[in-house]
Design an enzyme around this catalytic site. Structure first.
Site, PDB file in Angstrom:
ATOM      1  N   CYS A   1     -16.595 -10.160  17.081  1.00 26.22           N
ATOM      2  CA  CYS A   1     -16.071 -10.993  15.998  1.00 26.22           C
ATOM      3  C   CYS A   1     -14.541 -10.984  15.996  1.00 26.22           C
ATOM      4  O   CYS A   1     -13.907 -11.952  15.596  1.00 26.22           O
ATOM      5  CB  CYS A   1     -16.617 -10.525  14.647  1.00 26.22           C
ATOM      6  SG  CYS A   1     -16.526  -8.753  14.387  1.00 26.22           S
TER       7      CYS A   1
ATOM      8  N   HIS B   1     -10.298  -8.086   7.947  1.00 27.98           N
ATOM      9  CA  HIS B   1     -11.215  -7.011   8.374  1.00 27.98           C
ATOM     10  C   HIS B   1     -11.960  -6.485   7.152  1.00 27.98           C
ATOM     11  O   HIS B   1     -11.362  -6.231   6.110  1.00 27.98           O
ATOM     12  CB  HIS B   1     -10.428  -5.864   9.017  1.00 27.98           C
ATOM     13  CG  HIS B   1     -11.280  -4.667   9.349  1.00 27.98           C
ATOM     14  ND1 HIS B   1     -11.466  -3.617   8.475  1.00 27.98           N
ATOM     15  CD2 HIS B   1     -12.013  -4.366  10.440  1.00 27.98           C
ATOM     16  CE1 HIS B   1     -12.262  -2.721   9.023  1.00 27.98           C
ATOM     17  NE2 HIS B   1     -12.616  -3.146  10.219  1.00 27.98           N
TER      18      HIS B   1
ATOM     19  N   HIS C   1     -16.215  -5.750  10.295  1.00 29.65           N
ATOM     20  CA  HIS C   1     -16.394  -7.127  10.748  1.00 29.65           C
ATOM     21  C   HIS C   1     -15.088  -7.892  10.545  1.00 29.65           C
ATOM     22  O   HIS C   1     -14.339  -7.623   9.613  1.00 29.65           O
ATOM     23  CB  HIS C   1     -17.529  -7.788   9.955  1.00 29.65           C
ATOM     24  CG  HIS C   1     -17.743  -9.224  10.314  1.00 29.65           C
ATOM     25  ND1 HIS C   1     -18.073  -9.615  11.594  1.00 29.65           N
ATOM     26  CD2 HIS C   1     -17.665 -10.358   9.570  1.00 29.65           C
ATOM     27  CE1 HIS C   1     -18.184 -10.940  11.616  1.00 29.65           C
ATOM     28  NE2 HIS C   1     -17.936 -11.404  10.405  1.00 29.65           N
TER      29      HIS C   1
END
Length: 1025
Positions: A165, A575, A583
């Site tokens: 990601c 974040h 993620h």
């Protein structure tokens, strides 16, 4: 830059120490030996536990050193020592320096690049591992290519190919810089690329550059909703082969990515130059320069240095300007402005040239040396959508210094005013403090109160029961006292301030003075009134002065001369999670739609500034910005579309692409079109095969009576067939009563018409949810879903051909006529494949209803573990039914609500078990999460509905809230192991349970249970549905 300054910078980077004098002391003690200096500083920190907490923390985010050139302009070795083995520290540093130097000489690859390789290798390994897992067909990641088809010109997402990601967030932010996009798409490799590459950098950069072009071209012209970046990630992974070591921060990837692109463009620029110094577009776009002005050991110095991503500390600052102010000044700066030399050291930074794209790294990760692990800083940090950089420019150095001095003076005055105000607002000498105005008011109220009696205890009757009293025994002080019995203690009523609206009636409201004369009261009230008025005036004056100073400071740089260098916020990289798990996603501004977009892997959705603030500022969530990308607002070419030189029209879609990339995208789109075509063909063939298999009995024995669906006919009189049989016999009896002609065929036709009319009324009736006539008869389902007339006729004929009707001659003769008519129907009159599809759909509808009913019943009984699978499968099967028509299934919102609520309940149960700290409870709770909740999260993410996304966010926030709490080491370890699974935003289902086995229910039973549970749900508040 002097050799000593370089050593200072390296020493600061290794140890995290920012004290210039301490760094200089370490170099002096070690005679310039870097390893000994690090050992000296580490030992010094370990021996002084009382010092400022900043020496206990070392950033785990290895930021680009802002005091040296960034990129290929000046390659440096960055050493990362976050291990806690202090005995081997000196040897490790020496080995690290030696290895770094040797490795770079041999391969041209720095330690930073090898660290990035490890991140990429881990991502690819995770992706390959996930590919080996078996997936239940129903739950594979959008097997239907229609679900993966791009809608109009919506932005294209990037698939998370295994903890990537971070890659998606960075690439999307750069891709949406249209000037950067153009540079990448129109890049052509040097002509000598066909020769063998001269070094490993060329061997790495050129293939990666081509894959990045391919990826960008797909993001421009693909027909897919999202594309797969695996090949670009594979190139990066294969470029760096390294042993296992510590994983670096994501911002390091961004730094190195731009570094690799710079190298690729540098090769091209050198080839294209004609006697003049080549210009590298990556350097011109992302790199700037600043002037370092300072004093080192009494000697003044002034150096111009290059920077790329500019690192900023978050801890201790409330907004971006405070971070920048702190980053621009280090050490004692008074000596910078004085004529005399001194031993003090310090430096200021002044930007001489800002890049068109200005990127700030926010250091939100620190290494806690006491705990031996990195921790995330969740402090709130505000940043503006428009940032004016004038105050940091070298050309404004003198005016900024004047303003900074004025702000410093104002802040000193502000501190004094705040201290004075605090004395008014927190008055007293004990542990409890109160506002002075309130203290004077209370004294006034006490003085003016009338005494109830001369003693606070003499009006209490000691012989009376203790109801409403304090429970004290009043009597002579010298007399004996007896402890109340247990029964008496139980009878004493307890005053509950949160449930009782007033005090017990026989208690005085407040104390009062026993003796006070009118004259005393008059003088005292006058003094207290005057003093309170004076205090209130003083407080207002102080508050007004503080507000004015705050406003003056805010407006210090608001004049036009200091608003000439505007930078607009382009992207925010966010974040969520903890230091070693989480993620990433990005918010990117779309200037054409004038709105913010959220890029979350394959999902690209419209957002807002309010949502960005909520997710990015930090302070009250586990999500916060770690990178800010600003663009020069006076350089519109950065985000402007390109125009066709001949027509003057804006280039869009495939028109943006050079010929080679047009062909690449065209081929990929053709593959996707072929995938859709093959899917449609496969689905049609699969349905046809199922129908053929279903008709095998009639093929084997064409002379045998037609075998019909179980809900239409049963071989013996079960409850289901009895229900249908009674309806049929009722229709026959009515037909016989109304029909003059008594022949079996005439009676059959009349009975069928009557039965159809009855079922048509049911189909057209507007009924409450608990009365679903579709469950009572298949014809109602067919009518509501507009089945063909021939399908309806054959189905009704099958109902009257039931062998169980043969209880009298009339019904027997009608049954024989119906069976004969069925045998006479020719294949071309009724498409049996279509007939079977409709009946199979109805069987699926009944099965979905059983899943739904069972799941809702279990949910009502709070048996959430068993309920979950029924609700999950009922939702999925129901969604498939609804894809064919509005009345093919049940209320999707209702099923979605209870599926969501069931997951939230299980999450709540599991979290409560984890909080208990008991080993069996913790294991059970994490088992529920790993086996039930986590596998279901992609099901909520894949359809991207707001309530499902909020539910996932709530679940994640609950577990992330434990990050800052003290807990046993074994619990911390379990949490650290579990959180990456919970925070993984991939929509691919990696493992799942088989559907639960369904019991067999008659139509009557199913209708009753369905009606009962739906009626019960109707009585439950529907908040949140």
């Amino acid at each position: 830059m002097t050799h000593q300054q370089t050593l200072l910078n390296q020493l600061r980077e290794i140890t995290g120490t920012t004290d210039i004098q301490l760094l200089q002391q370490a170099l002096q003690v070690s005679n310039g030996d870097l390893a000994e200096a690090v050992a000296f500083l580490t030992e010094k920190n370990a021996k002084v536990p009382q010092q400022d907490e900043t020496t206990y923390y070392q950033t785990s985010q290895v930021a680009s050193d802002r005091y040296i050139s960034v990129g290929s302009q000046a390659d440096t070795n960055v050493i990362d020592l976050t291990g806690d083995d202090k005995d081997d520290l000196q040897r490790a540093i020496a080995l690290s320096l030696e290895e770094s130097s040797r490795a770079f000489r041999e391969t041209g690859i720095t330690d930073e690049e090898q660290a990035i390789s490890r991140v990429l290798e881990a991502s690819i390994a995770e992706n390959k591992a996930s590919l080996k897992r078996t997936h239940t067909e129903v739950w594979s990641d959008s097997p239907n290519p229609h679900d993966r088809k791009r809608i109009d010109n919506c932005p294209v997402g990037l698939k998370n190919v295994g903890n990537t990601c971070w890659f998606s967030a960075v690439i999307q932010s750069l891709f949406n810089l249209l000037e950067f996009q153009r540079l990448v798409l129109n890049y052509s490799p040097p002509a000598r690329v066909h020769d063998l590459p001269r070094n490993q950098k060329e061997h790495r950069n050129l293939p990666f550059m081509q894959e990045l072009r391919n990826l960008f071209s797909l993001m421009v012209g693909s027909k897919r909703k999202y594309v797969d970046p695996s090949r670009a990630v594979e190139i990066l992974k294969d470029a760096f082969k390294s042993s296992e070591s510590q994983q670096q921060d994501v911002s390091e990837f961004t730094h190195k990515l731009l570094d690799w692109l710079e190298d690729a463009f540098q090769m091209k620029a050198e080839e294209d130059r004609e006697g003049e110094k080549p210009k590298n577009p990556m350097v011109e776009l992302f790199y700037g320069r600043f002037l370092a002005v300072g004093v080192l050991e009494g000697k003044k110095f002034e150096n111009t240095e290059m920077f790329g991503q500019y690192p900023l500390q978050v801890n201790g600052f409330k907004d971006l300007h405070e971070c920048l102010e702190a980053a621009m000044i280090e050490g004692e700066i008074e000596s910078l402005h004085s004529a005399e030399n001194s031993a003090r050291s310090g430096q200021e930074h002044w930007f001489t040239e800002l890049p068109p794209v200005l990127t700030f790294e926010l250091s939100r990760f620190e290494f806690n040396q006491a705990l031996g692990r990195p921790e995330k800083i969740h402090n709130k940090l505000e940043f503006p959508s428009m940032l004016y950089m004038d105050r940091y420019m070298d050309r404004n150095r003198e005016i900024t210094r004047i303003k900074r001095e004025e702000i410093r003076r104002l802040k000193e005055h502000l501190t004094l005013l705040q201290q004075r105000l605090e004395r008014y607002l927190s008055y007293g000498s004990g542990p409890k403090r109160f506002p002075l105005a309130d203290v004077l008011q209370y004294a006034m109220e006490f003085a003016s109160s009338k005494p109830v009696c001369t003693s606070p205890v003499e009006d209490i009757d000691s012989s009376a029961p203790p109801g409403g009293t304090t429970g004290q025994h009043s009597g002579p002080a010298s007399g004996p006292t007896t402890a109340p019995t247990a029964a008496q203690q139980q009878r004493v009523p307890i005053h509950k301030p949160f449930t009782q609206s007033r005090l017990p009636p026989d208690l005085p409201m407040h104390p009062a003075p026993r003796h006070i004369t009118e004259e005393e009261l008059r003088v005292l009230e006058g003094c207290l009134h005057r003093w309170r008025s004076e205090v209130e005036n003083d407080t207002r004056d102080l508050q007004g002065s503080i507000t004015r100073i705050h406003r003056t400071i805010e407006l210090m740089y608001s004049d036009k001369s200091m608003m000439q260098v505007p930078y607009r916020l382009h992207a925010v990289l966010v974040h969520e999670g903890q230091a070693n798990a989480g993620h990433y996603w990005a918010y990117i501004y779309d200037p054409h739609q004038r709105s913010w977009m959220k890029y979350n892997d394959i999902s690209v959705t419209k957002s807002s500034w309010e949502e960005l603030v909520r997710d990015s500022f930090g302070g009250y969530r586990n999500a916060s910005a770690y990178c800010l990308m600003y663009i020069n607002d006076k350089k519109p070419f950065l985000i402007e579309e390109e125009f066709d030189k001949e027509t003057g029209q804006i280039l869009s879609g495939m028109d943006k692409l050079p010929p080679d990339l047009k062909q690449y995208v065209k081929e990929d789109n053709e593959l996707f079109d072929k995938e859709i075509e093959e899917w449609d063909t496969m689905q049609a063939r699969k349905a046809q095969q199922e129908k053929i298999i279903a008709h095998i009995p009639s093929i084997k024995g064409p002379l045998l009576p037609q075998q019909d669906p179980e809900y239409m006919e049963q071989p013996s009189p079960t409850n289901d067939s009895k229900h249908l049989q009674e309806d049929t016999e009722r229709a026959i009896s009515r037909a016989a009563a109304e029909q003059e002609e008594r022949s079996p065929e005439a009676l059959l036709n009349a009975a069928i018409k009557l039965e159809y009319a009855r079922l048509l009324r049911f189909a057209q009736e507007d009924t409450p949810p608990e009365n679903d006539y579709r469950l009572q008869h298949i014809i109602v389902y067919f009518i509501q879903n507009q089945a063909p007339k021939k399908i309806l006729e054959r189905t009704l004929l099958t109902q009257f051909a039931d062998r169980n009707l043969a209880f009298d001659e009339r019904c027997k003769s009608i049954m024989n006529v119906a069976r004969a008519k069925l045998d006479l129907i020719k294949p071309e009159e009724v498409n049996m494949d279509e007939y079977e599809i409709w009946h199979q759909d109805y069987r699926n509808f009944r099965e979905t209803t059983i899943f739904m009913t069972t799941g809702l019943e279990l949910f009502q009984k709070t048996n959430y573990v068993e309920a979950l699978m029924y609700l999950i499968y009922s939702y999925q099967y129901n969604k498939e039914l609804l894809s064919k028509g509005l009345y093919r299934g049940h209320d999707e919102e209702l099923l979605g609500h209870y599926r969501r609520e069931c997951l939230l309940k299980l999450n709540e149960q599991a979290a409560a078990m984890f909080e208990s700290g008991e080993e069996p409870e913790v294991t059970t709770g994490l088992g529920i999460m790993n086996e039930l909740v986590v596998p279901c999260i992609p099901l909520l993410l894949i359809h991207d509905t707001e309530r499902d996304l909020l539910a996932v966010e709530d679940m994640r926030n609950r577990w992330c809230s434990y990050l800052g709490q003290e807990m046993e080491s074994n619990l911390q370890e379990k949490l650290t192991d579990f959180l990456p699974k919970l925070l993984d935003c991939s929509t691919e289902i990696k493992s799942f349970h088989d559907p639960p086995k369904l019991p067999s229910y008659s139509t009557l039973e199913l209708c009753e249970r369905f009606s009962r549970i739906m009626a019960a749900l109707g009585r439950v508040p529907t908040e949140g549905r």
